[in-house]
Design a protein around this motif. Sequence first.
Motif, PDB file in Angstrom:
ATOM      1  N   MET A 101      69.658 -72.252  19.437  1.00  0.00           N
ATOM      2  CA  MET A 101      69.663 -73.022  18.046  1.00  0.00           C
ATOM      3  C   MET A 101      70.329 -71.705  17.709  1.00  0.00           C
ATOM      4  O   MET A 101      71.134 -71.787  16.323  1.00  0.00           O
ATOM      5  N   LYS A 104      73.487 -72.217  18.026  1.00  0.00           N
ATOM      6  CA  LYS A 104      74.047 -72.635  17.060  1.00  0.00           C
ATOM      7  C   LYS A 104      74.752 -72.613  15.064  1.00  0.00           C
ATOM      8  O   LYS A 104      75.321 -73.069  14.840  1.00  0.00           O
ATOM      9  N   LYS A 135      63.829 -74.770  14.259  1.00  0.00           N
ATOM     10  CA  LYS A 135      63.976 -75.901  14.065  1.00  0.00           C
ATOM     11  C   LYS A 135      64.826 -76.582  13.105  1.00  0.00           C
ATOM     12  O   LYS A 135      65.264 -75.879  11.872  1.00  0.00           O
ATOM     13  N   PRO A 136      65.257 -77.955  13.468  1.00  0.00           N
ATOM     14  CA  PRO A 136      66.229 -78.066  12.263  1.00  0.00           C
ATOM     15  C   PRO A 136      65.404 -78.620  11.036  1.00  0.00           C
ATOM     16  O   PRO A 136      66.097 -77.647  10.018  1.00  0.00           O
ATOM     17  N   ILE A 139      65.205 -74.983   9.239  1.00  0.00           N
ATOM     18  CA  ILE A 139      67.114 -74.669   9.156  1.00  0.00           C
ATOM     19  C   ILE A 139      67.513 -75.056   7.856  1.00  0.00           C
ATOM     20  O   ILE A 139      68.362 -74.431   7.497  1.00  0.00           O
ATOM     21  N   GLY A 140      67.803 -76.879   7.808  1.00  0.00           N
ATOM     22  CA  GLY A 140      68.052 -77.277   6.875  1.00  0.00           C
ATOM     23  C   GLY A 140      68.214 -76.718   5.776  1.00  0.00           C
ATOM     24  O   GLY A 140      68.463 -77.334   4.311  1.00  0.00           O
ATOM     25  N   SER A 150      72.614 -79.450   3.306  1.00  0.00           N
ATOM     26  CA  SER A 150      71.785 -78.699   4.519  1.00  0.00           C
ATOM     27  C   SER A 150      72.264 -80.556   5.312  1.00  0.00           C
ATOM     28  O   SER A 150      72.366 -80.195   6.501  1.00  0.00           O
ATOM     29  N   LEU A 154      73.624 -79.972   9.390  1.00  0.00           N
ATOM     30  CA  LEU A 154      73.059 -80.378  10.182  1.00  0.00           C
ATOM     31  C   LEU A 154      73.725 -80.921  11.037  1.00  0.00           C
ATOM     32  O   LEU A 154      73.420 -81.379  12.132  1.00  0.00           O
ATOM     33  N   LEU A 157      75.463 -78.507  13.186  1.00  0.00           N
ATOM     34  CA  LEU A 157      74.529 -77.495  14.245  1.00  0.00           C
ATOM     35  C   LEU A 157      74.456 -78.702  15.444  1.00  0.00           C
ATOM     36  O   LEU A 157      74.390 -78.646  16.728  1.00  0.00           O
ATOM     37  N   ASP A 158      74.464 -80.286  15.435  1.00  0.00           N
ATOM     38  CA  ASP A 158      73.808 -81.111  15.779  1.00  0.00           C
ATOM     39  C   ASP A 158      75.388 -81.667  17.370  1.00  0.00           C
ATOM     40  O   ASP A 158      74.902 -82.745  17.961  1.00  0.00           O
TER      41      ASP A 158
END
Length: 218
Positions: A101, A104, A135-136, A139-140, A150, A154, A157-158
């Motif tokens: 994570m 990323k 955790k997203p 992080i967001g 955000s 995100l 990120l993915d």
Amino acid sequence: MNRREFSAQALSAGVAAACAGLSPLALAQQGTAPVEGKHYVKLNQPVPVAGGKIEVIEFFWYGCPHCNEFEPMLDAWSKQLPSDVAFRRVPVAFRAEPFVMHQKIFYALDEMGLIPTMQRKVFYAIHGRHMRLDKPPEIGDYMQSQGVDSVKFLERLDSFSVQSKAKQAAKLAADYKIDGVPAIGIQGRFYTSGGLVGNMEGVIAVSNFLIDKVRNKG
């Protein structure tokens, strides 16, 4: 920080001499050059390097306290590197979480052009504010608090590109045989680290020595 605790080693006179900018030949003649196997490692199998410049890589992890302490010194050093040197950062993943994570996060920031403004902030969030950033949702929220969109972050990120870069980073660290960070890889041929040298000033000195060694076909 590595899979084991760093072992402390004294900084040799050769490392101090490397800081002074002496050439590998001059250092060798003085008998004070950093020592292979003690201050740096030469890879048995060189890692392919693209481009005409000398490639310098910092291997790091956002969660590593040594990387956090090293960041200001590294940032200042990287901005002063000669024009024939290409510097980049590569986040490592010694296990799946939270390393992947954090990889990323780095590559999402990189794709958005935010590393210059966010690199130290992410370190501070983890080490100064004791956030996990693994955790997203967290992080967001953090990115939004720092003025980063955000939703867009995100999505990055993915994204497939970020996941691919994270996998490439893991392979590169494995090819370099990196088992601790922060570490500096030089031209796919050498690496040095705090665990080898004993302190981060020494890592900079040995890196300068190795850059000069590569430049002079050493």
